[in-house]
Design a protein around this motif. Structure first.
Motif, PDB file in Angstrom:
ATOM      1  N   ALA A 143     -31.318  -8.193 -16.464  1.00 15.48           N
ATOM      2  CA  ALA A 143     -30.094  -8.303 -17.259  1.00 15.48           C
ATOM      3  C   ALA A 143     -29.866  -7.027 -18.072  1.00 15.48           C
ATOM      4  O   ALA A 143     -28.726  -6.561 -18.214  1.00 15.48           O
ATOM      5  CB  ALA A 143     -30.188  -9.515 -18.184  1.00 15.48           C
ATOM      6  N   LYS A 144     -30.929  -6.460 -18.578  1.00 18.85           N
ATOM      7  CA  LYS A 144     -30.842  -5.206 -19.325  1.00 18.85           C
ATOM      8  C   LYS A 144     -30.324  -4.093 -18.427  1.00 18.85           C
ATOM      9  O   LYS A 144     -29.468  -3.294 -18.818  1.00 18.85           O
ATOM     10  CB  LYS A 144     -32.233  -4.862 -19.868  1.00 18.85           C
ATOM     11  N   VAL A 145     -30.836  -4.043 -17.206  1.00 16.29           N
ATOM     12  CA  VAL A 145     -30.400  -3.039 -16.240  1.00 16.29           C
ATOM     13  C   VAL A 145     -28.936  -3.228 -15.880  1.00 16.29           C
ATOM     14  O   VAL A 145     -28.181  -2.248 -15.763  1.00 16.29           O
ATOM     15  CB  VAL A 145     -31.276  -3.122 -14.967  1.00 16.29           C
ATOM     16  N   ARG A 146     -28.545  -4.475 -15.710  1.00 18.50           N
ATOM     17  CA  ARG A 146     -27.148  -4.757 -15.374  1.00 18.50           C
ATOM     18  C   ARG A 146     -26.202  -4.139 -16.404  1.00 18.50           C
ATOM     19  O   ARG A 146     -25.167  -3.563 -16.063  1.00 18.50           O
ATOM     20  CB  ARG A 146     -26.930  -6.269 -15.292  1.00 18.50           C
ATOM     21  N   GLY A 147     -26.577  -4.249 -17.659  1.00 21.43           N
ATOM     22  CA  GLY A 147     -25.759  -3.672 -18.707  1.00 21.43           C
ATOM     23  C   GLY A 147     -25.766  -2.157 -18.725  1.00 21.43           C
ATOM     24  O   GLY A 147     -24.796  -1.526 -19.170  1.00 21.43           O
ATOM     25  N   ALA A 148     -26.844  -1.557 -18.232  1.00 24.77           N
ATOM     26  CA  ALA A 148     -26.957  -0.095 -18.231  1.00 24.77           C
ATOM     27  C   ALA A 148     -26.212   0.549 -17.077  1.00 24.77           C
ATOM     28  O   ALA A 148     -25.918   1.755 -17.118  1.00 24.77           O
ATOM     29  CB  ALA A 148     -28.429   0.309 -18.177  1.00 24.77           C
ATOM     30  N   LEU A 149     -25.900  -0.234 -16.040  1.00 20.10           N
ATOM     31  CA  LEU A 149     -25.245   0.319 -14.856  1.00 20.10           C
ATOM     32  C   LEU A 149     -23.732   0.475 -15.070  1.00 20.10           C
ATOM     33  O   LEU A 149     -23.086  -0.370 -15.692  1.00 20.10           O
ATOM     34  CB  LEU A 149     -25.477  -0.582 -13.650  1.00 20.10           C
ATOM     35  N   ARG A 150     -23.198   1.536 -14.506  1.00 22.64           N
ATOM     36  CA  ARG A 150     -21.754   1.698 -14.453  1.00 22.64           C
ATOM     37  C   ARG A 150     -21.174   0.748 -13.399  1.00 22.64           C
ATOM     38  O   ARG A 150     -21.902   0.291 -12.511  1.00 22.64           O
ATOM     39  CB  ARG A 150     -21.410   3.150 -14.079  1.00 22.64           C
ATOM     40  N   TRP A 172     -33.528 -14.320  -9.881  1.00 23.75           N
ATOM     41  CA  TRP A 172     -33.520 -13.514 -11.105  1.00 23.75           C
ATOM     42  C   TRP A 172     -32.304 -12.594 -11.155  1.00 23.75           C
ATOM     43  O   TRP A 172     -31.667 -12.449 -12.197  1.00 23.75           O
ATOM     44  CB  TRP A 172     -34.791 -12.680 -11.192  1.00 23.75           C
ATOM     45  N   LEU A 173     -32.003 -11.966 -10.033  1.00 15.73           N
ATOM     46  CA  LEU A 173     -30.894 -11.016  -9.993  1.00 15.73           C
ATOM     47  C   LEU A 173     -29.553 -11.727 -10.159  1.00 15.73           C
ATOM     48  O   LEU A 173     -28.649 -11.220 -10.838  1.00 15.73           O
ATOM     49  CB  LEU A 173     -30.938 -10.214  -8.695  1.00 15.73           C
ATOM     50  N   ALA A 174     -29.431 -12.910  -9.558  1.00 16.76           N
ATOM     51  CA  ALA A 174     -28.195 -13.675  -9.726  1.00 16.76           C
ATOM     52  C   ALA A 174     -28.014 -14.079 -11.181  1.00 16.76           C
ATOM     53  O   ALA A 174     -26.907 -13.990 -11.742  1.00 16.76           O
ATOM     54  CB  ALA A 174     -28.218 -14.913  -8.834  1.00 16.76           C
ATOM     55  N   GLY A 222     -26.627 -11.377 -13.231  1.00 19.54           N
ATOM     56  CA  GLY A 222     -25.245 -10.998 -12.977  1.00 19.54           C
ATOM     57  C   GLY A 222     -24.998 -10.168 -11.740  1.00 19.54           C
ATOM     58  O   GLY A 222     -23.866  -9.739 -11.493  1.00 19.54           O
ATOM     59  N   PHE A 223     -26.018  -9.972 -10.924  1.00 24.21           N
ATOM     60  CA  PHE A 223     -25.837  -9.220  -9.676  1.00 24.21           C
ATOM     61  C   PHE A 223     -25.332 -10.173  -8.589  1.00 24.21           C
ATOM     62  O   PHE A 223     -25.837 -11.287  -8.443  1.00 24.21           O
ATOM     63  CB  PHE A 223     -27.142  -8.575  -9.239  1.00 24.21           C
ATOM     64  N   GLU A 224     -24.371  -9.723  -7.827  1.00 23.10           N
ATOM     65  CA  GLU A 224     -23.749 -10.583  -6.814  1.00 23.10           C
ATOM     66  C   GLU A 224     -24.122 -10.194  -5.383  1.00 23.10           C
ATOM     67  O   GLU A 224     -24.107 -11.039  -4.493  1.00 23.10           O
ATOM     68  CB  GLU A 224     -22.225 -10.530  -6.970  1.00 23.10           C
ATOM     69  N   ASP A 225     -24.443  -8.921  -5.168  1.00 29.52           N
ATOM     70  CA  ASP A 225     -24.739  -8.423  -3.815  1.00 29.52           C
ATOM     71  C   ASP A 225     -26.192  -7.960  -3.786  1.00 29.52           C
ATOM     72  O   ASP A 225     -26.537  -6.935  -4.378  1.00 29.52           O
ATOM     73  CB  ASP A 225     -23.794  -7.261  -3.481  1.00 29.52           C
ATOM     74  N   SER A 243     -43.740   0.055   5.612  1.00 30.03           N
ATOM     75  CA  SER A 243     -44.900   0.173   4.739  1.00 30.03           C
ATOM     76  C   SER A 243     -45.006  -1.148   3.994  1.00 30.03           C
ATOM     77  O   SER A 243     -44.146  -2.026   4.160  1.00 30.03           O
ATOM     78  CB  SER A 243     -44.702   1.329   3.745  1.00 30.03           C
ATOM     79  N   PRO A 244     -46.013  -1.361   3.163  1.00 30.00           N
ATOM     80  CA  PRO A 244     -46.088  -2.619   2.416  1.00 30.00           C
ATOM     81  C   PRO A 244     -44.941  -2.833   1.443  1.00 30.00           C
ATOM     82  O   PRO A 244     -44.716  -3.956   0.983  1.00 30.00           O
ATOM     83  CB  PRO A 244     -47.423  -2.505   1.666  1.00 30.00           C
ATOM     84  N   THR A 245     -44.200  -1.777   1.107  1.00 32.44           N
ATOM     85  CA  THR A 245     -43.149  -1.859   0.111  1.00 32.44           C
ATOM     86  C   THR A 245     -41.827  -2.309   0.729  1.00 32.44           C
ATOM     87  O   THR A 245     -41.411  -1.817   1.780  1.00 32.44           O
ATOM     88  CB  THR A 245     -42.922  -0.489  -0.559  1.00 32.44           C
ATOM     89  N   THR A 246     -41.164  -3.241   0.063  1.00 37.42           N
ATOM     90  CA  THR A 246     -39.805  -3.661   0.415  1.00 37.42           C
ATOM     91  C   THR A 246     -38.850  -3.110  -0.626  1.00 37.42           C
ATOM     92  O   THR A 246     -39.165  -3.069  -1.814  1.00 37.42           O
ATOM     93  CB  THR A 246     -39.693  -5.194   0.444  1.00 37.42           C
ATOM     94  N   VAL A 247     -37.682  -2.666  -0.189  1.00 37.02           N
ATOM     95  CA  VAL A 247     -36.635  -2.179  -1.096  1.00 37.02           C
ATOM     96  C   VAL A 247     -35.590  -3.274  -1.267  1.00 37.02           C
ATOM     97  O   VAL A 247     -35.116  -3.851  -0.294  1.00 37.02           O
ATOM     98  CB  VAL A 247     -35.972  -0.901  -0.547  1.00 37.02           C
ATOM     99  N   VAL A 248     -35.255  -3.561  -2.512  1.00 36.76           N
ATOM    100  CA  VAL A 248     -34.203  -4.521  -2.844  1.00 36.76           C
ATOM    101  C   VAL A 248     -33.083  -3.752  -3.524  1.00 36.76           C
ATOM    102  O   VAL A 248     -33.308  -3.063  -4.510  1.00 36.76           O
ATOM    103  CB  VAL A 248     -34.705  -5.625  -3.790  1.00 36.76           C
ATOM    104  N   LEU A 249     -31.871  -3.845  -2.975  1.00 39.23           N
ATOM    105  CA  LEU A 249     -30.712  -3.212  -3.580  1.00 39.23           C
ATOM    106  C   LEU A 249     -29.813  -4.299  -4.163  1.00 39.23           C
ATOM    107  O   LEU A 249     -29.496  -5.275  -3.495  1.00 39.23           O
ATOM    108  CB  LEU A 249     -29.922  -2.396  -2.549  1.00 39.23           C
ATOM    109  N   ALA A 250     -29.442  -4.141  -5.428  1.00 39.29           N
ATOM    110  CA  ALA A 250     -28.636  -5.147  -6.113  1.00 39.29           C
ATOM    111  C   ALA A 250     -27.454  -4.472  -6.779  1.00 39.29           C
ATOM    112  O   ALA A 250     -27.595  -3.456  -7.453  1.00 39.29           O
ATOM    113  CB  ALA A 250     -29.463  -5.892  -7.139  1.00 39.29           C
TER     114      ALA A 250
END
Length: 332
Positions: A254-261, A308-310, A313-316, A324-331
């Motif tokens: 939620a903090k990140v959501r507010g920081a994003l343009r 958590w992302l929903a 406030g993230f919709e997409d 690799s063992p790492t997964t990327v999540v784009l929100a």
């Protein structure tokens, strides 16, 4: 009738798994993969170049052949393609420092039965403090794991051609995301929010890459430090979620959501578990590390991230594998 009778072979390998950690760590510590790559292809020559005994060199070579990291051809040794890519020193993807570091962590596993019983660290083993010397070694050792991921995310977001983008890296550690992306995009600027001792490590890496003039650090705990509203096009949250519990992850998203343009993207990189907990293997096993070392951390399911992302406030929300063992999540 089942004609394939079980054998103890795999269980013997697992029960003695510390042998593999030790062989790999010792070989990396003595630069064997680097010497092999440079042409030292016998036990005698490796012993001379590494400054170790011939008996020791032969034992490590035997172990590395057994582990599938070194091959023998006509009586001479050479790295496998995997070892060449990930264990030769000086390469941006080299995990040799990480392999050496993990050998020093083996002793902590004796606490795991008690940790499993109590549900958390039993020897003040939690690492979430700024002055823990654990970070100095870990932060630099794991940077190589993120190097291929930084390139994948840059391509997914088209960062090289994105112009004057502003990037915030929460708990950015080594600074590898900022260093890579600022190198790709000469108009981009990046800020890292992390503890002061860790930011000092990041400044060194970014300076080595020649992009320090567009890199800023904010010293502090990203849980408590306020971030500017609607100021960033991209926010990175890489290998942080597994150290946090569900409540903290939701709050931070939620903090990140507010920081994003408007139109900005949150990039989460972590070890993500399938919803039915059937895989992947590495994230499932890594959860034990979090139980051993963190108070609330774990490896979380895709469904957890989506929830958590929903809520934040993230919709997409999309998930991307990285081979690799790492997964990327784009929100967004």
């Amino acid at each position: 009738m089942n004609t394939h009778q079980p054998t103890p072979d795999r269980i013997m390998h697992l029960a003695n798994g510390y042998w593999a950690t030790g062989i790999l760590g010792a070989a990396a510590g003595h630069s064997l993969f680097t010497h092999l790559e440079a042409g030292a292809d016998t036990a005698d020559e490796l012993a001379t170049r590494a400054g170790i005994s011939v008996r020791g060199a032969q034992t490590l070579l035997d172990g590395l052949v057994g582990l599938g990291l070194v091959e023998m051809h006509d009586g001479r040794y050479r790295n496998t393609a995997e070892a060449t890519t990930y264990l030769v020193e000086g390469k941006p993807t080299s995990l040799s420092e990480f392999a050496t570091l993990k050998m020093t962590h083996m002793g902590a596993l004796v606490d795991l039965p008690e940790v499993v019983r109590t549900g958390g660290p039993v020897r003040n083993a939690a690492v979430e403090v700024a002055d823990n010397p654990h970070w100095e070694k870990v932060v630099t050792a794991i940077a190589a794991q993120s190097t291929p991921v930084t390139a994948i995310v840059a391509e997914l977001l088209g960062l090289a051609d994105a112009g004057e983008v502003s990037i915030l890296d929460l708990g950015g550690g080594s600074g590898i995301f900022s260093a890579t992306w600022l190198g790709l995009n000469p108009a981009a600027r990046a800020t890292q929010l992390d503890w002061a001792p860790i930011n000092a490590i990041a400044r060194r890496l970014v300076a080595e890459r020649g992009v320090a003039d567009r890199f800023t650090c904010i010293d502090g705990d990203f849980h408590r430090v306020e971030v500017e509203t609607a100021a960033y096009d991209v926010v990175v949250y890489s290998h942080v979620a597994h150290q946090e519990g569900p409540e903290d992850n939701t709050t931070l998203f939620a903090k990140v959501r507010g920081a994003l343009r408007p139109g900005g993207t949150l990039v989460v990189c972590d070890y993500v578990v399938d919803d039915d907990r059937s895989g992947p293997s590495f994230p499932l096993i890594f959860a034990a590390e979090m139980l051993l070392k963190s108070k609330r951390g774990g490896t979380w399911r895709r469904a957890d991230y989506q929830a958590w992302l929903a809520k934040a406030g993230f919709e997409d929300v999309t998930f991307h594998s990285t081979r690799s063992p790492t997964t990327v999540v784009l929100a967004r």
